[in-house]
Design a protein around this motif. Structure first.
Motif, PDB file in Angstrom:
ATOM      1  N   LYS A 390       8.194  23.435  42.773  1.00  0.00           N
ATOM      2  CA  LYS A 390       8.658  22.990  44.096  1.00  0.00           C
ATOM      3  C   LYS A 390       9.433  24.113  44.773  1.00  0.00           C
ATOM      4  O   LYS A 390       9.250  24.413  45.939  1.00  0.00           O
ATOM      5  CB  LYS A 390       9.555  21.766  43.964  1.00  0.00           C
ATOM      6  N   ALA A 394       8.504  25.848  48.107  1.00  0.00           N
ATOM      7  CA  ALA A 394       9.478  25.809  49.195  1.00  0.00           C
ATOM      8  C   ALA A 394       9.838  27.226  49.632  1.00  0.00           C
ATOM      9  O   ALA A 394       9.944  27.521  50.822  1.00  0.00           O
ATOM     10  CB  ALA A 394      10.730  25.056  48.742  1.00  0.00           C
ATOM     11  N   GLN A 463       4.073  20.883  52.439  1.00  0.00           N
ATOM     12  CA  GLN A 463       5.182  19.929  52.440  1.00  0.00           C
ATOM     13  C   GLN A 463       4.704  18.560  51.918  1.00  0.00           C
ATOM     14  O   GLN A 463       5.380  17.914  51.125  1.00  0.00           O
ATOM     15  CB  GLN A 463       5.689  19.774  53.877  1.00  0.00           C
ATOM     16  N   ILE A 466       4.510  18.650  48.171  1.00  0.00           N
ATOM     17  CA  ILE A 466       5.865  18.678  47.588  1.00  0.00           C
ATOM     18  C   ILE A 466       6.433  17.247  47.589  1.00  0.00           C
ATOM     19  O   ILE A 466       6.991  16.787  46.593  1.00  0.00           O
ATOM     20  CB  ILE A 466       6.793  19.633  48.383  1.00  0.00           C
TER      21      ILE A 466
END
Ligand code: GLU
Length: 469
Positions: A390, A394, A463, A466
């Motif tokens: 993640k 990110a 996104q 995630i």
């Protein structure tokens, strides 16, 4: 002057074998600077349908096959056939027959030798039968001989023939009669057609002789066979030309494949149309049937797909698959679709597959390949991914937000940098990106693919994944 024709009966969908006959006729005409003509044989009013005629025009148009004189439509030529029928009747080379069996025979394939019962009745109505010439009907060893341009010398025993029907009781001409009148009127020099017509040829030759018409050359083409050695049928493969268009085969690929199915020029497999026009002649047509091989057709198709430009393929997707194709896209504009076509065209087998892949890319994935997800994106697989996937994704998003140019080289550099920073191998980040973007991990070069997408869309899709895990 070489003059050939394609003479389909519009009684069903256009068969691959018929298309090959058209192609051979067309190439033969073009090679010899002759004329290629089209004749619609629709005298069997019970079985002919306008939609089948339309399908013939559509298929020829799809193949890029053009004809050189106005189409001849048999159902519009009744008066012409009548004149010739009257001539034969007047010369006592034909006679009326009102046996019930004649009406049946006109439509039946169950052929029985006719006993000539009406020959001397001098009837004035009914079906019309051709009177076999006396020298033939009395000579037991009579035969009709001709040299076929594919099969060589052919001899037919005429004892097998009877006074065959040339017009139905309703006045419409039978195939064997109309075909002779038309081929003569259209000054056809070579009759190139499927082997299934070989048994009609002696009857037609008898009619040529009865009218004292100049005999054309005949070339009969061996059948296209299925793997079982029988005429290719629906059981084995799609036989309608239309099906191949809808499945995403390119017209030029099918054309190329069908020419090679029965004709050869050394070992060459792939030809341009101009090469085919230059090389094609009847002397390299094989005498035995050719087995239809879908895998080989598909291989030929992939060669054409690779060699076409993206714009050509997009035009074909719109023309051959779906005229409203472009309106289905929510995300991509035409330039992006063209870039995707370039990226994928060497990876697909048929045009439909290409169109579907690109259309699927247009939408964010609604689900992810679970096995791949477990393997690449969940914490319990590899250590570094355990704790950092993640974070890596990110981090990637924030690196990308800062990128000056959203281009393949810069995207690749940023991914490599991330791999170095986290000490991970390329697939450990590339596969999670692929899953986010596509829902699965099969794709061409990830950087090139990403560069085609708007950056904002890529970030939204990452996104999404995630949030999903
Ligand atoms: N109308 C015939 C057919 O569709 C062809 C006639 C010919 O080529 O002589 O099979």
């Amino acid at each position: 002057m070489i003059r050939v024709r394609y003479a389909p009966s519009p009684t069903g969908s256009l068969h691959l074998g018929s298309l090959r006959s058209v192609i051979f006729n067309w190439l033969f005409a073009r090679h010899h600077h002759g004329k290629f003509l089209l004749r619609i044989e629709d005298t069997d009013l019970g079985r002919s349908r306008p939609e089948h005629t339309t399908a013939i025009y559509t298929a020829l148009d799809w193949m890029g096959i053009t004809w050189d004189e106005p189409v001849v439509i048999q159902s519009e030529r009744t008066a012409l056939y009548q004149q010739y029928l009257i001539k034969l009747l007047a010369e006592q080379k034909a006679y009326y027959c009102n046996c019930p069996v004649s009406a049946d025979l006109a439509t039946s394939t169950d052929y029985k030798i006719y006993d000539r019962i009406c020959r001397n009745k001098n009837l004035t109505s009914g079906a019309i039968r051709f009177k076999l010439p006396a020298d033939i009907s009395t000579n037991n060893s009579a035969s009709i001989n001709f040299t076929d341009l594919v099969y060589g010398p052919i001899s037919f025993d005429l004892n097998q023939l009877d006074d065959f029907i040339i017009a139905r009781a309703d006045g419409t001409p039978m195939y064997n009669f109309a075909v002779v009148i038309d081929d003569h009127e259209m000054a056809i020099s070579h009759i190139i057609r499927g082997e299934e017509h070989l048994s009609n040829t002696p009857k037609q030759i008898l009619l040529y002789q009865a009218f004292d018409f100049k005999l054309p050359e005949f070339a009969h083409l061996p059948l296209i066979l299925g793997r079982d050695g029988r005429k290719l049928s629906k059981r084995e493969a799609a036989v309608a030309v239309e099906d191949y268009r809808l499945k995403g085969y390119l017209a030029d690929a099918l054309f190329n494949y069908l020419v090679r199915l029965g004709w050869s020029h050394g070992d060459q497999e792939i030809f341009t149309k101009l090469e085919l026009i230059e090389f094609f002649d009847l002397d390299h047509i094989g005498k035995s049937g050719s087995i239809f091989d879908l895998d080989k057709l598909t291989w030929v198709n992939t060669v054409y797909l690779k060699n076409y430009t993206a714009q050509q393929l997009l035009d074909l997707i719109i023309r051959d698959l779906d005229p409203v194709y472009l309106t289905k896209f929510k995300l991509f504009q035409a330039t992006q679709i063209l870039a995707l076509i370039d990226l994928y065209k060497a990876r697909v087998k048929v045009l439909t597959e290409l169109a579907e892949i690109i259309l699927a890319l247009d939408q964010a994935p609604v689900s992810y390949d679970q096995a791949e997800l477990v393997k690449w994106v969940t914490p319990d697989i590899a250590d570094i991914i355990n704790t950092n996937t993640k974070t890596q994704l990110a981090q990637l998003i924030s690196n990308w937000e800062a990128l000056a140019n959203w281009s393949a080289p810069e995207i690749l550099a940023s991914i490599k940098q991330l791999c170095a920073d986290y000490q991970i191998a390329m697939p450990q980040i590339a596969h999670p990106i692929r899953l986010a973007l596509l829902g699965h991990t099969a794709s061409p070069s990830i950087a090139e693919l990403l560069a085609i997408f708007p950056k904002t869309e890529v970030i939204v899709r990452i996104q999404n994944i995630i949030n999903y895990i």
